[in-house]
Design an enzyme around this catalytic site. Structure first.
Site, PDB file in Angstrom:
ATOM      1  N   SER A  98       5.986  19.353  32.457  1.00  0.00           N
ATOM      2  CA  SER A  98       5.894  19.414  31.157  1.00  0.00           C
ATOM      3  C   SER A  98       7.278  19.291  30.367  1.00  0.00           C
ATOM      4  CB  SER A  98       5.657  21.002  30.804  1.00  0.00           C
ATOM      5  OG  SER A  98       4.158  21.490  31.285  1.00  0.00           O
ATOM      6  N   HIS A 148      -7.623   3.105  20.070  1.00  0.00           N
ATOM      7  CA  HIS A 148      -6.983   3.874  20.867  1.00  0.00           C
ATOM      8  C   HIS A 148      -7.363   4.335  22.319  1.00  0.00           C
ATOM      9  CE1 HIS A 148      -5.320   4.271  16.978  1.00  0.00           C
ATOM     10  NE2 HIS A 148      -6.113   5.392  16.409  1.00  0.00           N
ATOM     11  N   LYS A 198       2.944   7.046   3.129  1.00  0.00           N
ATOM     12  CA  LYS A 198       3.673   8.349   2.833  1.00  0.00           C
ATOM     13  C   LYS A 198       3.801   9.351   4.144  1.00  0.00           C
ATOM     14  CE  LYS A 198       0.239  11.500   0.894  1.00  0.00           C
ATOM     15  NZ  LYS A 198      -0.768  11.512  -0.342  1.00  0.00           N
ATOM     16  N   LYS A 243     -14.446  14.828  16.276  1.00  0.00           N
ATOM     17  CA  LYS A 243     -13.676  15.550  15.264  1.00  0.00           C
ATOM     18  C   LYS A 243     -14.400  16.897  14.832  1.00  0.00           C
ATOM     19  CE  LYS A 243     -11.494  11.805  12.621  1.00  0.00           C
ATOM     20  NZ  LYS A 243     -10.149  11.902  12.217  1.00  0.00           N
ATOM     21  N   GLY A 263       0.751  -1.071  -0.049  1.00  0.00           N
ATOM     22  CA  GLY A 263      -0.094  -0.004  -0.202  1.00  0.00           C
ATOM     23  C   GLY A 263       0.811   1.306   0.122  1.00  0.00           C
TER      24      GLY A 263
HETATM   25  N1  LIG Z   1      -4.400   7.337   6.816  1.00  0.00           N
HETATM   26  C1  LIG Z   1      -3.998   7.432   8.123  1.00  0.00           C
HETATM   27  O1  LIG Z   1      -3.801   8.285   8.952  1.00  0.00           O
HETATM   28  C2  LIG Z   1      -4.168   6.171   8.887  1.00  0.00           C
HETATM   29  C3  LIG Z   1      -4.616   4.979   8.377  1.00  0.00           C
HETATM   30  N2  LIG Z   1      -4.620   3.915   9.170  1.00  0.00           N
HETATM   31  C4  LIG Z   1      -5.053   2.406   8.601  1.00  0.00           C
HETATM   32  O2  LIG Z   1      -3.957   2.163   7.712  1.00  0.00           O
HETATM   33  C5  LIG Z   1      -4.420   1.603   6.480  1.00  0.00           C
HETATM   34  C6  LIG Z   1      -3.993   2.347   5.149  1.00  0.00           C
HETATM   35  O3  LIG Z   1      -4.553   3.538   5.399  1.00  0.00           O
HETATM   36  P1  LIG Z   1      -4.328   4.522   4.237  1.00  0.00           P
HETATM   37  O4  LIG Z   1      -2.999   4.873   3.606  1.00  0.00           O
HETATM   38  O5  LIG Z   1      -5.059   5.811   4.779  1.00  0.00           O
HETATM   39  O6  LIG Z   1      -5.398   4.090   3.012  1.00  0.00           O
HETATM   40  P2  LIG Z   1      -5.367   4.488   1.516  1.00  0.00           P
HETATM   41  O7  LIG Z   1      -7.230   4.528   1.066  1.00  0.00           O
HETATM   42  O8  LIG Z   1      -4.455   5.671   1.016  1.00  0.00           O
HETATM   43  O9  LIG Z   1      -5.014   3.112   0.814  1.00  0.00           O
HETATM   44  C7  LIG Z   1      -3.677   2.606   0.770  1.00  0.00           C
HETATM   45  C8  LIG Z   1      -3.433   1.994  -0.654  1.00  0.00           C
HETATM   46  O10 LIG Z   1      -3.963   0.716  -0.629  1.00  0.00           O
HETATM   47  C9  LIG Z   1      -4.490   0.898  -2.060  1.00  0.00           C
HETATM   48  N3  LIG Z   1      -6.023   0.571  -1.912  1.00  0.00           N
HETATM   49  C10 LIG Z   1      -6.936   1.558  -1.565  1.00  0.00           C
HETATM   50  N4  LIG Z   1      -8.200   1.180  -1.672  1.00  0.00           N
HETATM   51  C11 LIG Z   1      -7.951  -0.134  -1.998  1.00  0.00           C
HETATM   52  C12 LIG Z   1      -9.200  -1.301  -2.136  1.00  0.00           C
HETATM   53  N5  LIG Z   1     -10.241  -0.974  -2.066  1.00  0.00           N
HETATM   54  N6  LIG Z   1      -8.775  -2.331  -2.497  1.00  0.00           N
HETATM   55  C13 LIG Z   1      -7.203  -2.725  -2.767  1.00  0.00           C
HETATM   56  N7  LIG Z   1      -6.577  -1.708  -2.693  1.00  0.00           N
HETATM   57  C14 LIG Z   1      -6.569  -0.632  -2.246  1.00  0.00           C
HETATM   58  C15 LIG Z   1      -4.094   1.811  -2.608  1.00  0.00           C
HETATM   59  O11 LIG Z   1      -3.001   1.300  -3.617  1.00  0.00           O
HETATM   60  P3  LIG Z   1      -3.007   1.102  -4.998  1.00  0.00           P
HETATM   61  O12 LIG Z   1      -4.303   1.461  -5.603  1.00  0.00           O
HETATM   62  O13 LIG Z   1      -1.854   1.768  -5.642  1.00  0.00           O
HETATM   63  O14 LIG Z   1      -2.765  -0.684  -4.900  1.00  0.00           O
HETATM   64  C16 LIG Z   1      -3.729   2.715  -1.758  1.00  0.00           C
HETATM   65  O15 LIG Z   1      -2.659   3.770  -2.225  1.00  0.00           O
HETATM   66  C17 LIG Z   1      -6.155   1.194   6.671  1.00  0.00           C
HETATM   67  O16 LIG Z   1      -6.184   0.238   7.222  1.00  0.00           O
HETATM   68  C18 LIG Z   1      -6.367   2.530   7.631  1.00  0.00           C
HETATM   69  O17 LIG Z   1      -7.363   2.315   8.345  1.00  0.00           O
HETATM   70  C19 LIG Z   1      -4.612   3.817  10.331  1.00  0.00           C
HETATM   71  C20 LIG Z   1      -4.171   4.952  11.145  1.00  0.00           C
HETATM   72  C21 LIG Z   1      -4.177   6.084  10.484  1.00  0.00           C
HETATM   73  O1  LIG Z   2      -5.975   6.396  14.074  1.00  0.00           O
HETATM   74  C1  LIG Z   2      -6.396   7.523  13.732  1.00  0.00           C
HETATM   75  O2  LIG Z   2      -5.562   8.338  14.450  1.00  0.00           O
HETATM   76  C2  LIG Z   2      -5.592   9.726  13.894  1.00  0.00           C
HETATM   77  C3  LIG Z   2      -5.394  10.731  15.111  1.00  0.00           C
HETATM   78  O3  LIG Z   2      -3.920  10.063  15.417  1.00  0.00           O
HETATM   79  P1  LIG Z   2      -3.089  11.165  16.215  1.00  0.00           P
HETATM   80  O4  LIG Z   2      -1.931  10.298  16.686  1.00  0.00           O
HETATM   81  O5  LIG Z   2      -2.741  12.308  15.390  1.00  0.00           O
HETATM   82  O6  LIG Z   2      -3.517  11.562  17.226  1.00  0.00           O
HETATM   83  C4  LIG Z   2      -7.233  10.145  13.549  1.00  0.00           C
HETATM   84  O7  LIG Z   2      -6.874  11.365  12.823  1.00  0.00           O
HETATM   85  C5  LIG Z   2      -7.542   9.219  12.545  1.00  0.00           C
HETATM   86  O8  LIG Z   2      -8.820   9.633  12.199  1.00  0.00           O
HETATM   87  C6  LIG Z   2      -7.444   7.583  13.028  1.00  0.00           C
HETATM   88  O9  LIG Z   2      -7.830   6.845  12.071  1.00  0.00           O
END
Ligand SMILES: NC(=O)C1=CN([C@@H]2O[C@H](COP(=O)(O)OP(=O)(O)OC[C@H]3O[C@@H](n4cnc5c(N)ncnc54)[C@H](OP(=O)(O)O)[C@@H]3O)[C@@H](O)[C@H]2O)C=CC1
Ligand SMILES: O=C1O[C@H](COP(=O)(O)O)[C@@H](O)[C@H](O)[C@H]1O
Length: 518
Positions: free
Chosen positions: A427, A277, A46, A363, A39
């Site tokens: 702090s 969390h 990123k 939020k 991913g």
């Molecule tokens: N973003 C955040 O701040 C946080 C995210 N998470 C968790 O981390 C994981 C990744 O999150 P995030 O990076 O935001 O997710 P994204 O939606 O950015 O997905 C990551 C990558 O997965 C691939 N993808 C997206 N949707 C699908 C799909 N339906 N089927 C198959 N591949 C798919 C895409 O890559 P490609 O199409 O190139 O294969 C995409 O770049 C999730 O489980 C999320 O809940 C947890 C905490 C915080």
């Molecule tokens: O897991 C998640 O956390 C972020 C908040 O993380 P923080 O470290 O900045 O407190 C939240 O924004 C996001 O919705 C959630 O998926």
């Protein structure tokens, strides 16, 4: 020193030996290490995963003669295109020195990108070939290869990705080595789906190979909780129902779902923040002292707390949805998804009977902060009329401005004998000047490399946490409970404050803690 012991991480060496944390009892701590971010094209990768790897690299934890990093996703991009995408996220500090910029360039050269799908063998065979080539170049003779797969992916693809890893990409060495997988939250949507996911992944990997990450467990002050509670005589006799009136665990964000509405709407604030969390934090606040610091002993105590939580009552829940949330084109017009929730959890055991644990997350509120607020009972036989000043509180500010402070009543300095509320304040910015607090992901990824599962969620913990919230979530999903609209930038629904008051929380008026400036 073993990772099961409490210790300060050694910045100069890579990995520590821990017989307890080894997957097969034979895991090498040196030799080639392939870190695969699946991913890699996504948001988490990123913003969090690659920057965390970069920081580990800069501190010497990912030596370039042992480590190679692979990005994998469906998007068809070249190595350089991925590197360009990541570049801007790797220099967080403004005006970085030329050496730091050089570090970025060197780190980016460790990254290779492989494109492929998540459910067919072709891409994973190609990935395996690339990893094997790297291993044959870098494998040291006495060590063996280590493969870490970080699933920065939507959970819907976890089962197929795990199957592909198992079929095509396992560590090949017969000298030991290991293969580990890190899975992100949300692990399922309710008890049944989480158990199904656990069973599917459990057929492919042993529990010591599975790292269910909850990044709150990597935050500095969350990691401090056990030390505070069990290494300080102050707290031992006070930490119970006889002295504590109520506990709040609060998460607030001052922005909305910001482009993640499509994801968020399927989950809502309880699944996004509270079930994982905040509940993990609750465990550390409420658990009994473990018999040792071994990860399994700590996790055993967390499970006991979770299993002691009583069913949540509807009249102890307030849900909210901020106005404008449904304007996001990826959110359905009729969405019933809460963006705010306050829920009271009650722990049925000798220590906590009758003490409300108030979990609150929202939020688009008026501030961004996460904290634990332990409010003590009134002083019996109060001769100073302290009550009007407010109760003692012990507050652990997780973010921003990490701090631990204790609100207490003192004599107002001066000639008069009057009382005033003040604080004992630790702090971090002031007390630990110049100390860089590591990012949660950085710490947790290092733990996965070391094989330390203490700060990861065990399968039975996960199950117990879904057991607590599933009935409530099903009632919300079924439309039986409706969120109350609230204005973005507000405190959330007024009903939440009324619930707090009903639960016994007494707000201190006329006093506010201000983080000290340097
Ligand atoms: N973003 C955040 O701040 C946080 C995210 N998470 C968790 O981390 C994981 C990744 O999150 P995030 O990076 O935001 O997710 P994204 O939606 O950015 O997905 C990551 C990558 O997965 C691939 N993808 C997206 N949707 C699908 C799909 N339906 N089927 C198959 N591949 C798919 C895409 O890559 P490609 O199409 O190139 O294969 C995409 O770049 C999730 O489980 C999320 O809940 C947890 C905490 C915080
Ligand atoms: O897991 C998640 O956390 C972020 C908040 O993380 P923080 O470290 O900045 O407190 C939240 O924004 C996001 O919705 C959630 O998926």
């Amino acid at each position: 020193m073993g990772t099961s012991e409490w210790h300060i991480e050694r910045r100069s060496s890579f990995g520590t030996e821990s017989p307890l944390s080894r997957d097969g009892g034979n895991a090498p701590e040196s030799g080639s290490l392939a870190i695969v971010v699946l991913g890699a094209s996504g948001d988490l990768a990123k913003k969090k995963t690659f920057p965390a790897l970069f920081h580990l690299y800069r501190q010497g934890f990912l030596p370039p003669d042992e480590v190679h990093i692979f990005g994998y996703a469906r998007t068809k991009i070249s190595d350089d295109e991925l590197r360009n995408r990541l570049h801007g996220y790797l220099v967080p500090d403004k005006g970085a020195s030329p050496e730091k910029l050089d570090d970025v360039a060197k780190f980016l050269q460790l990254i290779k990108y492989v494109s492929g799908s998540y459910d067919s063998e072709d891409g994973f065979r190609l990935l395996d070939k690339e990893i094997s080539e790297h291993e044959s170049l870098k494998n040291s003779t006495e060590g063996s290869s280590r493969r870490l797969f970080y699933l920065a992916l939507p959970p819907s693809v976890y089962p197929s990705v795990c199957k592909m890893i198992k079929t095509c990409c396992m560590n090949k060495s017969d000298l030991g080595g290991w293969t580990r997988v890190v899975v992100e939250k949300p692990f399922g949507k309710d008890l049944d789906s989480a158990e199904e996911l656990s069973t599917e992944i459990g057929k492919l990997f042993e529990e010591p190979q599975i790292y269910r990450i909850d990044h709150y467990l990597g935050k500095e002050l969350v990691q401090n909780l056990l030390v505070l509670r069990f290494a300080n005589r102050f707290f031992l006799p006070l930490w119970n129902r006889d002295n504590i009136d109520n506990v709040q665990i609060v998460f607030r964000e001052d922005f909305g779902t910001d482009g993640r509405g499509g994801y968020f709407d399927q989950y809502g604030i309880i699944r996004d923040i509270i079930q994982n969390h905040l509940l993990q934090v609750l465990c550390l606040v409420a658990m009994e002292k473990p018999i040792s610091l071994k990860p399994e002993h700590i996790r055993d105590e967390k499970v006991k707390v979770l299993e002691s939580v009583l069913p949540i009552r509807d009249d102890e829940v307030v849900l909210g949805q901020y106005e404008g949330y449904r304007d996001d084109p990826t959110v359905p017009d009729e969405s019933n998804t809460p963006t705010f929730a306050t829920a009271i959890l009650r722990i049925h055991n000798e220590r906590w009977e009758g003490v409300p644990f108030i979990l609150k997350a929202g939020k688009a509120l008026n501030s961004r902060k996460a904290e634990i607020r332990v409010q003590f009972k009134d002083v019996p036989g109060d001769i100073f009329k302290c009550k009007k000043q407010g109760r003692n509180e012990f507050v652990i500010r997780l973010q921003p401005s990490e701090a631990i402070y204790m609100k207490l009543t003192v004599k107002q300095p001066g000639l008069e004998m009057s009382t005033v509320q003040s604080e004992l304040d630790l702090s971090y910015g002031q007390r630990y000047q110049g100390v860089i607090i590591p990012e949660a992901y950085e710490r947790l990824i290092l733990d996965t490399i070391k094989g330390d599962q203490q700060h990861f969620v065990r399968r039975d913990e996960l199950k117990a946490s879904w057991q607590i919230f599933t009935p409530l979530l099903h009632r919300i999903d079924g439309g039986e409970l409706k969120p109350i609209p609230y204005k973005p930038g507000s405190r959330g629904p007024a009903e939440a404050d009324q619930l707090l008051e009903k639960a016994g929380y007494v707000q201190t008026h006329g006093y506010i803690w201000i983080p000290p400036t340097l």
